[in-house]
Design an enzyme around this catalytic site. Structure first.
Site, PDB file in Angstrom:
ATOM      1  N   PHE A   1      17.818  30.816 118.914  1.00  0.00           N
ATOM      2  CA  PHE A   1      18.043  31.189 120.303  1.00  0.00           C
ATOM      3  C   PHE A   1      16.732  31.150 121.087  1.00  0.00           C
ATOM      4  O   PHE A   1      15.717  31.684 120.627  1.00  0.00           O
ATOM      5  CB  PHE A   1      18.572  32.621 120.408  1.00  0.00           C
ATOM      6  CG  PHE A   1      19.997  32.805 119.982  1.00  0.00           C
ATOM      7  CD1 PHE A   1      21.040  32.642 120.889  1.00  0.00           C
ATOM      8  CD2 PHE A   1      20.307  33.193 118.682  1.00  0.00           C
ATOM      9  CE1 PHE A   1      22.352  32.850 120.511  1.00  0.00           C
ATOM     10  CE2 PHE A   1      21.622  33.400 118.291  1.00  0.00           C
ATOM     11  CZ  PHE A   1      22.651  33.223 119.204  1.00  0.00           C
ATOM     12  N   ASP A   2      16.796  30.595 122.277  1.00  0.00           N
ATOM     13  CA  ASP A   2      15.784  30.880 123.271  1.00  0.00           C
ATOM     14  C   ASP A   2      15.984  32.350 123.677  1.00  0.00           C
ATOM     15  O   ASP A   2      17.051  32.919 123.446  1.00  0.00           O
ATOM     16  CB  ASP A   2      15.987  29.945 124.470  1.00  0.00           C
ATOM     17  CG  ASP A   2      15.105  30.282 125.644  1.00  0.00           C
ATOM     18  OD1 ASP A   2      13.897  30.457 125.453  1.00  0.00           O
ATOM     19  OD2 ASP A   2      15.644  30.387 126.761  1.00  0.00           O
ATOM     20  N   LEU A   3      14.973  32.965 124.298  1.00  0.00           N
ATOM     21  CA  LEU A   3      15.093  34.376 124.684  1.00  0.00           C
ATOM     22  C   LEU A   3      15.381  34.529 126.176  1.00  0.00           C
ATOM     23  O   LEU A   3      16.464  34.956 126.577  1.00  0.00           O
ATOM     24  CB  LEU A   3      13.816  35.129 124.305  1.00  0.00           C
ATOM     25  CG  LEU A   3      13.800  36.634 124.605  1.00  0.00           C
ATOM     26  CD1 LEU A   3      14.893  37.362 123.833  1.00  0.00           C
ATOM     27  CD2 LEU A   3      12.418  37.229 124.282  1.00  0.00           C
TER      28      LEU A   3
END
Length: 230
Positions: free
Chosen positions: A11-13
Site C-alpha cells: 500500500f501507498d500511505l
C-alpha cells in the site's frame, strides 16, 4: 477467490490509506510564512501529496522566486512532525480492508515516499501498524524516496515473488514504481491523483471507492494466476 499467505499487498500511505492532504498543505503554508512569503491561496496544492519532498518543495518555492530548498525541507519536517501528521485520518472502509486482508493471511506492506519513521508514527496513531509485515520509506533526510527502489526493497528483503505481489496507490508514482518491478498495480480514485493520471501511467485497474477495493484485489490476483507471465 480466496487469498492466502503467498499473496502480498503493498500500500501507498498518503491518499491511499490516510487522508493526509490538509496536514501536508498546512505544513507547506507554515514553511512559506517562515521564509517570509504570503502563501498564494489561488494555487491548488492537491498535487503535492505523492512526489518526493525535495522535488515538490523546489517546485513550490520557484513560484515565489525562492531557491532555499534545503532550509525549507528542514522547516517542513519540523511543522509536519509537530502538527501536520496528526491531521491524517484513515479513509472510510480502509481499516476494514486492511483488517480483512490480514485475517486472511495476506502479507501487507507499506511503500511510501514519506520518511519511514513518520509513516510508522502515522500507522501507530491510527492503530494500524500491527497489521503490516514491513514498511519501506524514505530516509530521515527524505533521500531514497523513489517508488521503484522502495518497492524493489520490499520484494528483495522479504523474498516476495513479483507475481504474488500487488501495489495499491493513488498517484502515477505508485503505478510506474510497481511496473518497474513487474508488479501489478491498482490505481485508487479517492486519493490525490486523477483518473487520467492513473490511466496514462498504465494502472492494471482503477477502483472508485474503498468499499470496492477487496473485490478488486481478488480480481487482480485471480488474473495473475490465470496469466502468470502477463
Amino acid at each position: 477467490m480466496l487469498l492466502h499467505k503467498n499473496h502480498t499487498v503493498l500500500f501507498d500511505l498518503d491518499g491511499t490509506i490516510v487522508r493526509s492532504r490538509d496536514g501536508i498543505v498546512e505544513s507547506i503554508y507554515a514553511v512559506l510564512r517562515d521564509l517570509g512569503h504570503e502563501p498564494d491561496m489561488s494555487v491548488d496544492l492537491t498535487w503535492v501529496v505523492g512526489p518526493p519532498l525535495e522535488e515538490l518543495i523546489a517546485h513550490i518555492l520557484a513560484h515565489y522566486g525562492d531557491d532555499r530548498v534545503q532550509e525549507a525541507m528542514a522547516l517542513y519536517r519540523k511543522h509536519y512532525e509537530s502538527e501536520g501528521m496528526h491531521k491524517s485520518p484513515v479513509f472510510e472502509h480502509m481499516r476494514n480492508v486492511i483488517e480483512t486482508l490480514s485475517a486472511e493471511g495476506v502479507r501487507l506492506f507499506v511503500a511510501t515516499s514519506k520518511p519511514r519513521h513518520l509513516a510508522r508514527k502515522i500507522l501507530h496513531l491510527r492503530n494500524l501498524v500491527q497489521y503490516f509485515d514491513g514498511l519501506s520509506g524514505a530516509r530521515a533526510d527524505d533521500s531514497g524516496a523513489e517508488k521503484p527502489e522502495l518497492i524493489a526493497a520490499v520484494l528483495r528483503e522479504h523474498d516476495i515473488r513479483r507475481e504474488d505481489a500487488l501495489m495499491i496507490g493513488d498517484r502515477r508514482f505508485d503505478i510506474s514504481g510497481a511496473h518497474a518491478n513487474h508488479v501489478r498495480a491498482l490505481g485508487v480514485l479517492w486519493g490525490y491523483g486523477t483518473r487520467e493520471e492513473l490511466t496514462q501511467a498504465g494502472a492494471d485497474a482503477l477502483v472508485s471507492q474503498p468499499s470496492e477495493l477487496l473485490d478488486a484485489i481478488r480480481q487482480q490476483f485471480a488474473a495473475a494466476e490465470a496469466h502468470p507471465h502477463a
